[in-house]
Every structure is written in C-alpha cells, then in structure tokens.
Scaffold this motif. Structure first.
Motif, PDB file in Angstrom:
ATOM      1  N   ARG A 168       0.811  -1.186   0.004  1.00  0.00           N
ATOM      2  CA  ARG A 168       0.203   0.052  -0.168  1.00  0.00           C
ATOM      3  C   ARG A 168       0.965   1.393   0.050  1.00  0.00           C
ATOM      4  O   ARG A 168       0.479   2.278  -0.714  1.00  0.00           O
ATOM      5  CB  ARG A 168      -0.778  -0.125   1.269  1.00  0.00           C
ATOM      6  N   LEU A 169       1.979   1.205   0.646  1.00  0.00           N
ATOM      7  CA  LEU A 169       2.878   2.119   0.812  1.00  0.00           C
ATOM      8  C   LEU A 169       3.382   2.586  -0.606  1.00  0.00           C
ATOM      9  O   LEU A 169       3.474   3.832  -1.109  1.00  0.00           O
ATOM     10  CB  LEU A 169       3.935   1.918   1.839  1.00  0.00           C
ATOM     11  N   ILE A 170       3.857   1.649  -1.254  1.00  0.00           N
ATOM     12  CA  ILE A 170       4.477   1.606  -2.581  1.00  0.00           C
ATOM     13  C   ILE A 170       3.391   2.220  -3.663  1.00  0.00           C
ATOM     14  O   ILE A 170       3.548   3.171  -4.422  1.00  0.00           O
ATOM     15  CB  ILE A 170       4.877   0.404  -3.171  1.00  0.00           C
ATOM     16  N   ALA A 171       2.193   1.846  -3.296  1.00  0.00           N
ATOM     17  CA  ALA A 171       1.187   2.200  -4.314  1.00  0.00           C
ATOM     18  C   ALA A 171       0.729   3.711  -4.249  1.00  0.00           C
ATOM     19  O   ALA A 171       0.710   4.337  -5.253  1.00  0.00           O
ATOM     20  CB  ALA A 171      -0.029   1.412  -4.157  1.00  0.00           C
ATOM     21  N   ILE A 172       0.743   4.016  -2.979  1.00  0.00           N
ATOM     22  CA  ILE A 172       0.514   5.320  -2.597  1.00  0.00           C
ATOM     23  C   ILE A 172       1.753   6.566  -3.067  1.00  0.00           C
ATOM     24  O   ILE A 172       1.448   7.357  -3.729  1.00  0.00           O
ATOM     25  CB  ILE A 172       0.245   5.744  -0.944  1.00  0.00           C
ATOM     26  N   SER A 173       2.926   6.050  -2.754  1.00  0.00           N
ATOM     27  CA  SER A 173       3.979   6.863  -3.042  1.00  0.00           C
ATOM     28  C   SER A 173       4.050   6.817  -4.757  1.00  0.00           C
ATOM     29  O   SER A 173       4.374   7.879  -5.397  1.00  0.00           O
ATOM     30  CB  SER A 173       5.242   5.997  -2.662  1.00  0.00           C
ATOM     31  N   ALA A 174       3.703   5.721  -5.380  1.00  0.00           N
ATOM     32  CA  ALA A 174       3.782   5.746  -6.850  1.00  0.00           C
ATOM     33  C   ALA A 174       2.798   6.885  -7.445  1.00  0.00           C
ATOM     34  O   ALA A 174       3.056   7.598  -8.326  1.00  0.00           O
ATOM     35  CB  ALA A 174       3.495   4.454  -7.376  1.00  0.00           C
ATOM     36  N   MET A 175       1.734   6.851  -6.885  1.00  0.00           N
ATOM     37  CA  MET A 175       0.507   7.692  -7.187  1.00  0.00           C
ATOM     38  C   MET A 175       1.008   9.343  -6.985  1.00  0.00           C
ATOM     39  O   MET A 175       0.847  10.170  -7.936  1.00  0.00           O
ATOM     40  CB  MET A 175      -0.845   7.504  -6.552  1.00  0.00           C
ATOM     41  N   LEU A 176       1.443   9.459  -5.940  1.00  0.00           N
ATOM     42  CA  LEU A 176       2.042  10.624  -5.350  1.00  0.00           C
ATOM     43  C   LEU A 176       2.934  11.318  -6.452  1.00  0.00           C
ATOM     44  O   LEU A 176       3.157  12.452  -7.047  1.00  0.00           O
ATOM     45  CB  LEU A 176       2.506  10.873  -4.361  1.00  0.00           C
ATOM     46  N   LEU A 177       4.025  10.252  -6.947  1.00  0.00           N
ATOM     47  CA  LEU A 177       4.929  10.578  -7.721  1.00  0.00           C
ATOM     48  C   LEU A 177       4.568  11.034  -9.346  1.00  0.00           C
ATOM     49  O   LEU A 177       4.968  11.871  -9.706  1.00  0.00           O
ATOM     50  CB  LEU A 177       6.133   9.300  -7.813  1.00  0.00           C
ATOM     51  N   ILE A 178       3.527  10.430  -9.676  1.00  0.00           N
ATOM     52  CA  ILE A 178       3.124  10.321 -11.063  1.00  0.00           C
ATOM     53  C   ILE A 178       2.423  12.051 -10.977  1.00  0.00           C
ATOM     54  O   ILE A 178       2.439  12.794 -11.899  1.00  0.00           O
ATOM     55  CB  ILE A 178       1.999   9.491 -11.301  1.00  0.00           C
ATOM     56  N   ILE A 179       1.736  12.201  -9.777  1.00  0.00           N
ATOM     57  CA  ILE A 179       0.884  13.549  -9.664  1.00  0.00           C
ATOM     58  C   ILE A 179       2.136  14.835  -9.810  1.00  0.00           C
ATOM     59  O   ILE A 179       1.898  15.894 -10.352  1.00  0.00           O
ATOM     60  CB  ILE A 179       0.109  13.619  -8.532  1.00  0.00           C
ATOM     61  N   ALA A 180       3.118  14.622  -8.913  1.00  0.00           N
ATOM     62  CA  ALA A 180       4.034  15.381  -8.863  1.00  0.00           C
ATOM     63  C   ALA A 180       4.740  15.479 -10.310  1.00  0.00           C
ATOM     64  O   ALA A 180       5.105  16.783 -10.427  1.00  0.00           O
ATOM     65  CB  ALA A 180       5.074  14.866  -7.772  1.00  0.00           C
ATOM     66  N   ILE A 181       5.116  14.582 -11.353  1.00  0.00           N
ATOM     67  CA  ILE A 181       5.487  15.011 -12.248  1.00  0.00           C
ATOM     68  C   ILE A 181       4.624  15.587 -13.190  1.00  0.00           C
ATOM     69  O   ILE A 181       5.033  16.727 -13.747  1.00  0.00           O
ATOM     70  CB  ILE A 181       5.772  13.546 -13.095  1.00  0.00           C
ATOM     71  N   PHE A 182       3.160  15.615 -12.969  1.00  0.00           N
ATOM     72  CA  PHE A 182       2.263  16.297 -13.663  1.00  0.00           C
ATOM     73  C   PHE A 182       2.463  17.779 -13.167  1.00  0.00           C
ATOM     74  O   PHE A 182       2.427  18.818 -14.019  1.00  0.00           O
ATOM     75  CB  PHE A 182       0.813  15.838 -13.275  1.00  0.00           C
ATOM     76  N   SER A 183       2.720  17.752 -11.957  1.00  0.00           N
ATOM     77  CA  SER A 183       2.826  19.070 -11.254  1.00  0.00           C
ATOM     78  C   SER A 183       4.110  20.079 -11.642  1.00  0.00           C
ATOM     79  O   SER A 183       4.086  21.206 -11.974  1.00  0.00           O
ATOM     80  CB  SER A 183       2.703  19.088  -9.797  1.00  0.00           C
ATOM     81  N   LEU A 184       5.071  19.340 -11.801  1.00  0.00           N
ATOM     82  CA  LEU A 184       6.323  19.674 -12.134  1.00  0.00           C
ATOM     83  C   LEU A 184       6.814  19.750 -13.486  1.00  0.00           C
ATOM     84  O   LEU A 184       7.842  20.622 -13.853  1.00  0.00           O
ATOM     85  CB  LEU A 184       7.364  19.050 -11.363  1.00  0.00           C
ATOM     86  N   LEU A 185       6.120  19.309 -14.295  1.00  0.00           N
ATOM     87  CA  LEU A 185       6.738  19.106 -15.525  1.00  0.00           C
ATOM     88  C   LEU A 185       6.547  20.615 -16.494  1.00  0.00           C
ATOM     89  O   LEU A 185       7.755  20.988 -17.055  1.00  0.00           O
ATOM     90  CB  LEU A 185       5.732  18.293 -16.658  1.00  0.00           C
ATOM     91  N   PRO A 186       5.750  21.516 -16.101  1.00  0.00           N
ATOM     92  CA  PRO A 186       5.768  22.799 -16.927  1.00  0.00           C
ATOM     93  C   PRO A 186       6.788  23.504 -16.129  1.00  0.00           C
ATOM     94  O   PRO A 186       7.486  24.332 -16.720  1.00  0.00           O
ATOM     95  CB  PRO A 186       4.272  23.639 -16.323  1.00  0.00           C
ATOM     96  N   VAL A 187       7.190  23.258 -14.762  1.00  0.00           N
ATOM     97  CA  VAL A 187       8.110  24.252 -14.080  1.00  0.00           C
ATOM     98  C   VAL A 187       9.376  23.690 -14.571  1.00  0.00           C
ATOM     99  O   VAL A 187      10.357  24.571 -14.848  1.00  0.00           O
ATOM    100  CB  VAL A 187       8.150  23.833 -12.579  1.00  0.00           C
ATOM    101  N   TRP A 188       9.618  22.227 -14.847  1.00  0.00           N
ATOM    102  CA  TRP A 188      11.121  21.750 -15.331  1.00  0.00           C
ATOM    103  C   TRP A 188      11.032  22.362 -16.828  1.00  0.00           C
ATOM    104  O   TRP A 188      12.636  22.828 -17.172  1.00  0.00           O
ATOM    105  CB  TRP A 188      10.810  20.340 -15.344  1.00  0.00           C
ATOM    106  N   ILE A 189      10.269  22.531 -17.688  1.00  0.00           N
ATOM    107  CA  ILE A 189      10.412  23.041 -18.909  1.00  0.00           C
ATOM    108  C   ILE A 189      10.615  24.393 -19.017  1.00  0.00           C
ATOM    109  O   ILE A 189      11.809  25.165 -20.000  1.00  0.00           O
ATOM    110  CB  ILE A 189       8.949  23.024 -19.885  1.00  0.00           C
ATOM    111  N   VAL A 190      10.143  25.204 -18.020  1.00  0.00           N
ATOM    112  CA  VAL A 190      10.554  26.768 -18.023  1.00  0.00           C
ATOM    113  C   VAL A 190      12.050  26.746 -17.579  1.00  0.00           C
ATOM    114  O   VAL A 190      12.765  27.351 -18.133  1.00  0.00           O
ATOM    115  CB  VAL A 190       9.539  27.599 -16.979  1.00  0.00           C
ATOM    116  N   VAL A 191      12.382  25.991 -16.465  1.00  0.00           N
ATOM    117  CA  VAL A 191      13.612  26.221 -16.089  1.00  0.00           C
ATOM    118  C   VAL A 191      14.728  26.038 -17.250  1.00  0.00           C
ATOM    119  O   VAL A 191      15.908  26.414 -17.279  1.00  0.00           O
ATOM    120  CB  VAL A 191      13.847  25.408 -14.610  1.00  0.00           C
TER     121      VAL A 191
END
Lengths: 312, 301
Positions: B35-58
């Motif tokens: 369960r811990l792994i599943a939750i972390s994986a989901m958070l990671l995917i959402i974090a990529i969605f969140s950070l992708l625009p920031v990454w591209i700008v930088v």
C-alpha cells in the motif's frame, strides 16, 4: 465602559468575530472618536472603490454610454440586447462548461489530499510541490501552458515520437476547451488540496483508529468516517471553484486563446472587457457586469454562509 | 496531534504548534508495504504532472532557440544567462519588476495599515457603525474583483489616476481590505482578554493599546493577510492591464502578456522572463508557506 465588559469575550478565535453576537463594551473612554478615526481610512477606500463603483455600474447598466460623453437612459434595452447577443450566449455556455468541470477538480483534489494524509515518506515535499501553482500568476500559468499546447510544443513532441501527429490543441474547437480544463486542474488542485487537508485535520485520528479496529477497510473508512466529516469542506471547495469558473477565468483565456478559435473558448468576463475597453460600449458592458453579478450572487452568498458557519 | 487536532482550522493563529495537526497519525502502524508503494507511486505521478511545466521553464530559460527546438525536455548543455539578460533589458522585465515591486509593496503597506486600524476599531472600540463596517467587509470580501472592472476604471478616470502607479496602489489596497479586515478581526477577537485589560487599567490610550499591545500580538494574522495579499498584487492581471497602459508603467503580468505576442517565436527568452518574474513569489512561498496555508484554509471547520 468598564474593563469587566471584556471578560465576556470568548477565548476562541473566530468566536467573537461578529460584533453583533459578542458586542462588548470598549474599555477606552472617548473611544467613539478614536473608533471613527481608526476606521476612516479603510472606509474611505471601500467607499471609493466598492460602493461608488457598484452604484456607478447599476446606474450605467440602464444607459447607452461610450464612457466619454453623457450617458443616455435607455431602460432595459441593454438587457434585451444581451439575451439576443450570440457572443453572450456562447460565453455563458462556456462558463457553464467550465463549471461542469468543477466536480472533477474537486474529486481530484480530494484524492490528492487523501494520499498526502497517508503520511508516506516525503509527504511534506509532495504537499509543497502541489502547492506551488497557488503562488503563480494565472498569466504565467497561461503563457507556459500555451507553449506546452503549442503545435511544436512538448506534448506534440512526445506524440510525434509515438508516431502520432498532434493537433494544435488550443486552436482547434474540439480540443481547446478540454485543454483549458487541464490547465485549470493543474492550477487549482493544490489550493483545493490545502482546503481538504485542513478539513482532514479536524477528523479525529482516534475515530479513524476505531474504525480500523472495528475492521473497516480503506474504502469503508473513507465513506463512513472521513467523507461525512468533510461535507462542509466539500461545500466550500465546490462553491469557491464555481465562483472561479464564472469570475476568475479571464487571465487564462486572455493569454491562452484570446477566446478563440472564433468564440469557442470565450467567457462572459472577456465579453465585459471587449465591450467596455475595445468597442467602447461601456453602458452595455455595465449591464453585462450586473448580469454576471446576479449569476454569481447565489454562489457568493453560499460562500459567506459557509464562512460564517465555520466561525460561529 | 496534541492540542491542534481537536480544534484546528478554527484558528487563523499561526503559532508553529498549530501545525501539529500535520503530525504523524497512529494509523501509520497498520500500513502494509504494498500500500505504501502504491500511494508513493501515485504521488510521484501527480508530482510529475505538477512539475513538468516548471521543469520546462527552468531548462528552456538557459537554452538557445536552436537547442530548444531540438529537444524541449533535455537539460541545457551550457548554463548561459543570455536569455535572462535579453529578457531583463530588451524585453524590459527589469522595468516591469520594478513597477511590480513598487505597486505590491505600496499596496501591501497601505492595505495592511488601514485594515489593522479598522479591525482594531471593530474589535476593541465602541463607535456607532462598527457592526455595519464589519458586515460590509464580510459582504465585499466575496465580490470577485472582475465584476467591478468597468465602474472602478470609471472612478479612476474621474479622480485622474489612470496610467498612474498610485491609482493602482489605492485600487489594490481597497480590493484587499475586506478580506484582511475579516482575517484580522477573527484573530484579534481571540487575543487573551487579560493582557488587553491590564493595559487599559494601566491607562493606555486607544492608539497606545493598538501599537503596544494589539499589533505585536497580532503579527501572525498580519503575516497571513500580508503574504496572501502580496501574491494577489504581484499576480493580478486585468486591472493592471487596463489601468496602466504606458510601456514604462506595466507590472509583470501585463508586461508578460504583452511580451507573449512579441516573443512568441523566441520561447527561451519569454520563459527566462517568466522565471525571473516568478522568483520573488517563490521566495514568499518558501518563507510564508505556513501563513499562506492558514489564510487559504479560512472557512474550513
């Protein structure tokens, strides 16, 4: 006028925020004069930039006025014209579409908040990342996403690698509104997550532990223990996002599509801007503002009720 | 988990302790590894969605146009600051930044000063109209600023402050006042009565009580109101766009919106400008995150 009057003041934050509910004697002699003096600057600003404008808007909504020469009273003509204005109908339809997207924004934020609430390692970092869009200007968000949705932007680069020719997302009617919705989701979920996390923090962990001890699984706990406690938070999140869908869309639309293609992504706010500042139909723009005010008023009062309820 | 969890969210207070509701719940013990792994994986995917625009700008901000066209996602091959220099000078981000700083700081100082005074008068002084003043603030804090765009512009025309930084400062300060007053009244109402009483018995006048007792005790609420309002001023678009039309007076959002058309073919420069414009709010975010969070969560029980 006695200091003892202060003792009636309840100790809780918010509890005494309403001067009606907990009106207490001022401990200071001659406080009447000081009261006016302290209130005057803020009241002056509010009168000049809220009360006068509201009156100005109401009056000019019933006039034909270019903003320069004298306004001419024309009764309900503006409102009759508004109902027959194809741009207004399209704009309102689009606002309703963005409003219809609110449930997805809310559910997504709830899921994110639940994931954070699990306190897996690094949850604080994730919470910080998700919060980041909250501090950014909608203009910045819009410009960056317009670049991402660009014909040669990163999305189409990835699609090309997969052998798919991507469309010009924001310039094609079918994809333009869904693209904007993705931007809205990106921009809003951190804010909504914060509200849900605040709501979750009021759910007693003991209650959750008790549910686990009783053998309730994750879903049962969410459904029967957590969700009921989050009802008011959900109401607040829904109302705030609906208000945004009607009255905080302009900067995104302005920089991403300008309302286009055609009027495909147009919103009422943009119509107000166009009529007032581009075409010089200031009386008509006032009428549209007043109409939008009426549409949003229900939501505004719902929001105020939620604010007051939380503080009583 | 101690004091905060029974009653958090009610307080706008910002003592670090109030954050204890974010402490680890005891549920942690009964969590399984999958369960811990599943939750972390989901958070990671959402974090990529969140950070992708920031990454591209930088990464793009450091690239040449050619490099940008070749591979949008790759990190830059060199840390060239040419784009930043062009953005700052030719694209006038430096001027926009100066204007934004003048307007935001001016409006924050004005708004918080007048709001603290009004909130103090509502909470501690007796004068006719204090109930009305509070109700008015409560009603107005729900009004989306855009609804008043047309008439507020007219008012600025009438008082001769169009295309003038002072006009925007006054306007912003007014727009921020109702919410700031609401936050501050909520907080001041919760201050310990004994302290205030003691000061009054010692003979403190109304201004003394405000300056010596109420303001120092209210700093957390003031920080919340000020940081939220600063973000509003720095990020606001439509009012600054219509009120300030000289190129020399534009603030960042209006300036960037204008640049978008001109630099549409030179994304790296535009993105460098965006990176510069976002830097100050990131700083505010880092230092004031706790206060911002608390201000946003107002209304959640």
């Amino acid at each position: 006028m006695t200091p003892s009057g202060l003792a009636k003041r309840p100790g809780l934050a918010f509890a005494s925020q309403s001067p009606h509910g907990a009106r207490r004697r001022s401990p200071i002699a001659r406080s009447q004069a000081w009261g006016y003096a302290a209130a005057a600057p803020a009241v002056l600003l509010i009168v000049i930039f809220f009360l006068v404008p509201v009156a100005d808007m109401v009056i000019h909504a019933f006039t034909e006025w270019d903003g320069i020469e004298a306004a001419r009273f024309n009764g309900l003509d503006n409102f009759v014209a508004l109902l027959q204005d194809g741009s207004f109908i399209t704009a309102l339809r689009n606002n309703l579409l963005y409003a219809a997207f609110v449930p997805i924004q809310v559910v997504f934020a709830l899921i994110v908040a639940m994931l954070i609430y699990e306190r897996t390692p690094g949850w604080q970092l994730f919470r910080g990342i998700f919060f980041l869009p909250v501090v950014m200007s909608p203009v910045v968000i819009g410009i960056v996403w317009a670049m991402i949705f660009n014909l040669h932007g990163p999305i189409n680069v990835v699609l090309a690698a997969l052998g798919i020719v991507g469309p010009n997302w924001l310039a094609v009617p079918v994809t333009s509104i869904p693209s904007i919705m993705i931007v809205l989701l990106w921009a809003s979920f951190g804010y909504n997550m914060i509200l849900y996390l605040a709501g979750l923090s009021t759910v007693s962990p003991l209650l959750i532990d008790a549910a686990h001890v009783d053998g309730a699984g994750w879903w049962a706990t969410l459904r029967h223990v957590i969700a009921p406690s989050l009802r008011r938070t959900t109401e607040l999140v829904v109302v705030l996002n609906l208000i945004s869908a009607f009255a905080f869309m302009l900067p995104y639309i302005f920089v991403m599509t300008g309302g286009g293609p055609g009027r495909e992504t147009f919103v009422v706010e943009l119509l107000i801007y166009d009529e007032g500042f581009v075409f010089g139909h200031v009386g008509y723009a006032s009428a549209i503002s007043l109409s939008l005010f009426a549409i949003v008023a229900v939501l505004m009062f719902a929001y105020l009720r939620l604010l007051r309820r939380s503080s009583s | 988990m101690t004091t905060g969890s029974t009653n958090p969210g009610r307080r706008v207070s910002a003592s670090p302790r109030a954050d204890s509701d974010m402490a680890l719940p005891s549920r942690r013990a009964i969590r399984s590894a999958p369960r811990l792994i599943a939750i972390s994986a989901m958070l990671l995917i959402i974090a990529i969605f969140s950070l992708l625009p920031v990454w591209i700008v930088v990464v793009s901000a450091f690239k040449s146009q050619l490099e940008y066209a070749e591979n949008i996602f790759a990190p830059p091959t060199s840390l060239s600051v040419d784009n930043f220099a062009i953005a700052w000078q030719q694209a006038r981000i430096g001027i926009f930044m100066r204007n934004s700083a003048i307007v935001s700081v001016g409006a924050v100082v004005l708004c918080i000063t007048v709001s603290v005074c009004l909130a103090y008068a509502i909470t501690f002084l007796e004068w006719r109209g204090r109930g009305f003043a509070f109700t008015l603030c409560l009603l107005l804090l729900a009004v989306p600023p855009l609804l008043l765009l047309i008439p507020v512009f007219h008012v600025l025309v009438l008082i001769g402050l169009v295309n003038n930084l002072l006009g925007l400062i006054l306007l912003y300060a007014a727009l921020g006042t109702p919410f700031a007053v609401f936050l501050l009244v909520s907080y001041m109402g919760s201050l310990p009565t004994a302290v205030v009483e003691a000061a009054v018995i010692d003979g403190a006048s109304a201004p003394r009580l405000l300056i010596d007792i109420v303001v120092p005790l209210s700093t957390p609420a003031i920080a919340t109101a000020a940081s939220l309002f600063f973000l509003f001023c720095w990020n606001e678009f439509i009012y600054t766009f219509v009120v300030l039309h000289s190129d020399d007076l534009r603030t960042l959002p209006a300036g960037l919106a204008a640049l978008q058309g001109r630099y549409f073919t030179n994304f790296p420069v535009l993105l460098a400008g965006i990176a510069l414009s976002v830097a100050p709010v990131i700083a505010v975010y880092v230092f004031f995150q706790r206060y911002l969070t608390r201000g946003i969560a107002v209304g959640v029980e």
